[in-house]
Design an enzyme around this catalytic site. Structure first.
Site, PDB file in Angstrom:
ATOM      1  N   GLN A 106     -17.565  50.014  61.509  1.00  0.00           N
ATOM      2  CA  GLN A 106     -16.250  50.052  60.871  1.00  0.00           C
ATOM      3  C   GLN A 106     -16.112  51.150  59.818  1.00  0.00           C
ATOM      4  O   GLN A 106     -14.998  51.526  59.461  1.00  0.00           O
ATOM      5  CB  GLN A 106     -15.936  48.684  60.239  1.00  0.00           C
ATOM      6  CG  GLN A 106     -15.786  47.590  61.283  1.00  0.00           C
ATOM      7  CD  GLN A 106     -15.467  46.243  60.677  1.00  0.00           C
ATOM      8  OE1 GLN A 106     -16.367  45.488  60.332  1.00  0.00           O
ATOM      9  NE2 GLN A 106     -14.193  45.920  60.535  1.00  0.00           N
TER      10      GLN A 106
ATOM     11  N   TRP B 199     -14.692  40.860  51.598  1.00  0.00           N
ATOM     12  CA  TRP B 199     -14.438  41.782  52.687  1.00  0.00           C
ATOM     13  C   TRP B 199     -13.091  42.429  52.417  1.00  0.00           C
ATOM     14  O   TRP B 199     -12.095  41.728  52.472  1.00  0.00           O
ATOM     15  CB  TRP B 199     -14.427  41.078  54.050  1.00  0.00           C
ATOM     16  CG  TRP B 199     -14.199  42.083  55.138  1.00  0.00           C
ATOM     17  CD1 TRP B 199     -13.006  42.546  55.615  1.00  0.00           C
ATOM     18  CD2 TRP B 199     -15.227  42.801  55.827  1.00  0.00           C
ATOM     19  NE1 TRP B 199     -13.217  43.509  56.558  1.00  0.00           N
ATOM     20  CE2 TRP B 199     -14.563  43.695  56.709  1.00  0.00           C
ATOM     21  CE3 TRP B 199     -16.634  42.800  55.785  1.00  0.00           C
ATOM     22  CZ2 TRP B 199     -15.278  44.565  57.551  1.00  0.00           C
ATOM     23  CZ3 TRP B 199     -17.319  43.660  56.621  1.00  0.00           C
ATOM     24  CH2 TRP B 199     -16.633  44.524  57.490  1.00  0.00           C
TER      25      TRP B 199
ATOM     26  N   TYR C 250     -11.867  32.890  56.421  1.00  0.00           N
ATOM     27  CA  TYR C 250     -10.597  33.540  56.116  1.00  0.00           C
ATOM     28  C   TYR C 250      -9.397  32.607  56.048  1.00  0.00           C
ATOM     29  O   TYR C 250      -8.540  32.753  55.205  1.00  0.00           O
ATOM     30  CB  TYR C 250     -10.309  34.640  57.151  1.00  0.00           C
ATOM     31  CG  TYR C 250     -11.204  35.858  56.989  1.00  0.00           C
ATOM     32  CD1 TYR C 250     -10.815  36.922  56.188  1.00  0.00           C
ATOM     33  CD2 TYR C 250     -12.442  35.930  57.607  1.00  0.00           C
ATOM     34  CE1 TYR C 250     -11.631  38.034  56.011  1.00  0.00           C
ATOM     35  CE2 TYR C 250     -13.273  37.040  57.441  1.00  0.00           C
ATOM     36  CZ  TYR C 250     -12.860  38.090  56.645  1.00  0.00           C
ATOM     37  OH  TYR C 250     -13.665  39.178  56.461  1.00  0.00           O
TER      38      TYR C 250
ATOM     39  N   GLU D  67     -10.541  48.328  61.781  1.00  0.00           N
ATOM     40  CA  GLU D  67     -10.407  46.883  61.954  1.00  0.00           C
ATOM     41  C   GLU D  67     -10.406  46.508  63.442  1.00  0.00           C
ATOM     42  O   GLU D  67      -9.465  45.938  63.976  1.00  0.00           O
ATOM     43  CB  GLU D  67      -9.163  46.377  61.211  1.00  0.00           C
ATOM     44  CG  GLU D  67      -8.853  44.887  61.295  1.00  0.00           C
ATOM     45  CD  GLU D  67     -10.001  43.936  60.923  1.00  0.00           C
ATOM     46  OE1 GLU D  67     -10.904  44.318  60.189  1.00  0.00           O
ATOM     47  OE2 GLU D  67      -9.972  42.805  61.431  1.00  0.00           O
ATOM     48  N   TRP D  68     -11.494  46.886  64.123  1.00  0.00           N
ATOM     49  CA  TRP D  68     -11.730  46.498  65.509  1.00  0.00           C
ATOM     50  C   TRP D  68     -10.496  46.766  66.384  1.00  0.00           C
ATOM     51  O   TRP D  68      -9.932  47.845  66.319  1.00  0.00           O
ATOM     52  CB  TRP D  68     -12.214  45.040  65.565  1.00  0.00           C
ATOM     53  CG  TRP D  68     -13.407  44.819  64.661  1.00  0.00           C
ATOM     54  CD1 TRP D  68     -13.461  44.054  63.539  1.00  0.00           C
ATOM     55  CD2 TRP D  68     -14.725  45.420  64.766  1.00  0.00           C
ATOM     56  NE1 TRP D  68     -14.702  44.131  62.957  1.00  0.00           N
ATOM     57  CE2 TRP D  68     -15.499  44.954  63.686  1.00  0.00           C
ATOM     58  CE3 TRP D  68     -15.336  46.306  65.684  1.00  0.00           C
ATOM     59  CZ2 TRP D  68     -16.834  45.329  63.473  1.00  0.00           C
ATOM     60  CZ3 TRP D  68     -16.658  46.677  65.474  1.00  0.00           C
ATOM     61  CH2 TRP D  68     -17.393  46.194  64.398  1.00  0.00           C
TER      62      TRP D  68
ATOM     63  N   ASN E 239     -23.836  38.730  62.775  1.00  0.00           N
ATOM     64  CA  ASN E 239     -22.533  38.466  62.184  1.00  0.00           C
ATOM     65  C   ASN E 239     -21.611  37.850  63.233  1.00  0.00           C
ATOM     66  O   ASN E 239     -21.306  38.481  64.247  1.00  0.00           O
ATOM     67  CB  ASN E 239     -21.891  39.762  61.673  1.00  0.00           C
ATOM     68  CG  ASN E 239     -20.524  39.507  61.052  1.00  0.00           C
ATOM     69  OD1 ASN E 239     -20.436  38.945  59.974  1.00  0.00           O
ATOM     70  ND2 ASN E 239     -19.467  39.886  61.754  1.00  0.00           N
ATOM     71  N   GLU E 240     -21.200  36.615  62.999  1.00  0.00           N
ATOM     72  CA  GLU E 240     -20.164  35.984  63.810  1.00  0.00           C
ATOM     73  C   GLU E 240     -20.419  36.070  65.314  1.00  0.00           C
ATOM     74  O   GLU E 240     -19.647  36.680  66.058  1.00  0.00           O
ATOM     75  CB  GLU E 240     -18.795  36.600  63.497  1.00  0.00           C
ATOM     76  CG  GLU E 240     -18.415  36.520  62.032  1.00  0.00           C
ATOM     77  CD  GLU E 240     -16.983  36.963  61.759  1.00  0.00           C
ATOM     78  OE1 GLU E 240     -16.364  37.558  62.647  1.00  0.00           O
ATOM     79  OE2 GLU E 240     -16.485  36.690  60.657  1.00  0.00           O
TER      80      GLU E 240
HETATM   81  C1  GBH Z   1     -14.503  39.340  60.294  1.00  0.00           C
HETATM   82  O1  GBH Z   1     -14.070  38.546  61.370  1.00  0.00           O
HETATM   83  C2  GBH Z   1     -15.446  40.431  60.733  1.00  0.00           C
HETATM   84  O2  GBH Z   1     -16.788  40.066  60.468  1.00  0.00           O
HETATM   85  C3  GBH Z   1     -15.152  41.760  60.106  1.00  0.00           C
HETATM   86  O3  GBH Z   1     -15.856  42.764  60.777  1.00  0.00           O
HETATM   87  C4  GBH Z   1     -13.657  41.993  60.124  1.00  0.00           C
HETATM   88  O4  GBH Z   1     -13.313  43.283  59.713  1.00  0.00           O
HETATM   89  C5  GBH Z   1     -13.039  40.973  59.221  1.00  0.00           C
HETATM   90  O5  GBH Z   1     -13.377  39.681  59.609  1.00  0.00           O
HETATM   91  C6  GBH Z   1     -11.521  41.027  59.158  1.00  0.00           C
HETATM   92  O6  GBH Z   1     -10.965  40.708  60.392  1.00  0.00           O
HETATM   93  O7  GBH Z   1      -7.497  39.895  67.700  1.00  0.00           O
HETATM   94  O8  GBH Z   1      -5.828  38.206  67.470  1.00  0.00           O
HETATM   95  O9  GBH Z   1      -7.640  37.924  69.044  1.00  0.00           O
HETATM   96  C7  GBH Z   1     -13.211  37.470  61.033  1.00  0.00           C
HETATM   97  C8  GBH Z   1     -12.887  36.604  62.221  1.00  0.00           C
HETATM   98  C9  GBH Z   1     -12.210  36.841  64.475  1.00  0.00           C
HETATM   99  C10 GBH Z   1     -10.634  37.171  62.786  1.00  0.00           C
HETATM  100  C11 GBH Z   1     -11.352  37.606  65.443  1.00  0.00           C
HETATM  101  C12 GBH Z   1      -9.749  37.938  63.728  1.00  0.00           C
HETATM  102  C13 GBH Z   1      -9.193  38.379  66.006  1.00  0.00           C
HETATM  103  C14 GBH Z   1      -8.053  37.606  66.542  1.00  0.00           C
HETATM  104  N1  GBH Z   1     -12.009  37.318  63.138  1.00  0.00           N
HETATM  105  N2  GBH Z   1      -9.951  37.513  65.088  1.00  0.00           N
HETATM  106  S1  GBH Z   1      -7.202  38.471  67.783  1.00  0.00           S
END
Ligand code: GBH
Length: 485
Positions: free
Chosen positions: A26, A423, A310, A430-431, A176-177
């Site tokens: 990231q 965080w 969260y 952000e993925w 992680n997760e």
């Molecule tokens: C974390 O995940 C991660 O560890 C971190 O890398 C990330 O940047 C941070 O939270 C903030 O998101 O795309 O609508 O299908 C938190 C758990 C799981 C929350 C996946 C968001 C995506 C839902 N995350 N979810 S979706």
């Protein structure tokens, strides 16, 4: 509901640790520098159609080349603890770490330099081995986390990491997760490597438990006596509570807690095995069973309970939305919950208190102290926005609310929380949402080749918390008299 209203400011126990988190893919960029191998997030984000506006992490915050900027920022804020992750494919480009032939010295040395800089700045590292960036070669060879070979390859990677950095790092986080890795990456396919199906999802889930346990025992048997550190796993869960107190809805909420958290936490911290509801709902053709020997190794395979948290959902039995992964349930949010820049994220401080109490009671946080390894909130924007938005009082309110509820959980419910991690240190990739969501307390200008950074107001707020170990109420808000109701 009185539980949802009151709030606690004031001092935290001496020795409480306030940390900041980031993850390699990231922030680092330099995706093909210094011999780094390709990983599944390189592949996924470089393939059009997977990420918002086809953003990718090729450059990200350019932290690989700007380590000093990041450490200087932390120094200026008085940071004493920092959680970051290692890029497996930098250390071992094809994922195979067992022999020096598979290792990349330049990548290994990079983190030595970073750790030395942290050490000089008086910052204690919390190091995650795996934050989602699997070497692509392992995905190609045996479908990554779907293949049982991953367990040994992860073990070899862990051994290399402990050997190299163990005299500089005392806090290790294996995964992680894993839930996100498997459900989103191998179940619904919205994250790398983009696979779908129950079988791949649950094979992945099973192998993450085994891989964590393997790394734990390697540390325990080969390194602990000399290095005297600690090792755990970080799990993510929302707080799920019944929409009302009918048995059907309470059961549905519990089933979801079992699937998202209990799947990892029960084997490691409670029974050695998966929760009953998980075993009941997934027959052995989808979810492999542990042998008795594996169960024995699972139980107690962690020194702390790593938690990313969260948000909250109210759960109703029965699936009204269609989809869902293996559980018949519908999740609700309330109109008065403030929504963040991320669609899934509602600020619900009281849910955090209830979750901490639940974890304390079910998994015994006296034995396994809770390390909160992530909590935070986002704004939504355009990744190419050059005008920094530094007045983020709303983010300070989020943190004040959550941290205040954490304090109550510690005081009223006996939750043994020793570490809290925000965080994130800075805005980053952000993925699947690319650069459209900003979680940082530091603004990153992605339009600037130098990736200039600016402190947001929240960075000053958090800096004060780190220095004083005291949570103060936000002026001009009602956070103190009433948290989110
Ligand atoms: C974390 O995940 C991660 O560890 C971190 O890398 C990330 O940047 C941070 O939270 C903030 O998101 O795309 O609508 O299908 C938190 C758990 C799981 C929350 C996946 C968001 C995506 C839902 N995350 N979810 S979706």
């Amino acid at each position: 509901d009185a539980d949802r209203d009151s709030f606690s400011a004031g001092k935290f126990p001496d020795g409480f640790k306030w940390s900041f988190a980031t993850a390699a893919y990231q922030i680092e960029g330099s995706w093909n520098q210094d011999g780094k191998g390709k990983n599944i997030w390189d592949t996924f984000s470089q393939t059009p159609g997977n990420v918002w506006q086809n953003d990718n992490g090729n450059d990200a915050c350019k932290s690989y080349e700007n380590m000093k900027r990041d450490v200087d920022n932390m120094k200026e804020l008085g940071v004493k603890d920092n959680r970051f992750s290692l890029s497996w494919a930098r250390l071992c480009p094809t994922g195979k770490c067992a022999t020096t032939a598979g290792q990349e010295r330049k990548g290994i040395d990079h983190y030595h330099t970073f750790l030395d800089m942290l050490n000089e700045a008086g910052i204690e590292p919390f190091v995650t081995l795996y934050h989602w960036d699997l070497p692509q070669a392992l995905e190609d060879e045996y479908e990554g986390w779907e293949g049982s070979q991953i367990v040994d390859d992860f073990g070899d990677y862990a051994r290399l990491v402990f050997t190299e950095y163990g005299n500089k790092v005392k806090n290790w986080i294996t995964l992680n997760e894993a839930e996100v890795v498997c459900d989103l990456g191998y179940g619904i396919g919205v994250f790398a490597p983009g696979k779908t199906g129950d079988k791949s999802q649950f094979a992945c889930r099973h192998h993450t438990v085994l891989a964590h346990v393997k790394a734990y025992h390697i540390y325990d048997q080969e390194f602990r006596a000399e290095q005297k550190g600690q090792i755990g796993i970080t799990m993510n869960t929302d707080w799920y509570e019944g929409l009302d107190d009918t048995k059907a809805n309470l059961d549905a909420a519990q089933r979801w807690m079992d699937l998202q958290l209990g799947f990892w936490a029960d084997p490691i911290y409670l029974t050695g095995d998966y929760p009953e509801s998980v075993l009941k709902n997934n027959d052995a053709s989808v979810l492999q069973r542990f042998t008795d020997e594996q169960k024995q190794k699972n139980l107690g395979a962690a020194d702390f309970f790593g938690l990313n948290h969260y948000t909250t959902r109210l759960v109703e039995d029965g699936n009204k939305n269609g989809g869902g992964i293996g559980v018949e349930w519908t999740g609700y949010t309330c109109p008065q919950w403030p929504q963040a820049g991320s669609e899934w994220l509602y600020s619900v401080p009281w849910g955090y208190k209830k979750l901490l109490a639940y974890i304390h009671q079910r998994y015994n946080s006296k034995t396994y102290p809770i390390y909160v390894t992530e909590n935070g909130v986002s704004s939504r924007g355009n990744g190419t926005d050059a005008n920094p938005e530094l007045n983020d009082q709303w983010r300070i309110d989020h943190y004040t609310g959550y941290i205040g509820q954490m304090k109550r959980a510690m005081e009223e419910d006996g939750a043994n929380v020793e570490v809290y991690t925000a965080w994130s240190l800075m805005d980053n990739f952000e993925w699947a949402s690319g650069y459209s969501e900003r979680f940082g307390m530091i603004w990153v200008d992605f339009t600037d080749d130098n990736r200039t950074t600016h402190f947001k107001d929240s960075a000053r707020f958090y800096s004060d918390l780190i220095q004083t170990n005291e949570l103060k109420c936000s002026e001009g808000t009602d956070t103190c008299s009433s948290a989110t109701t």
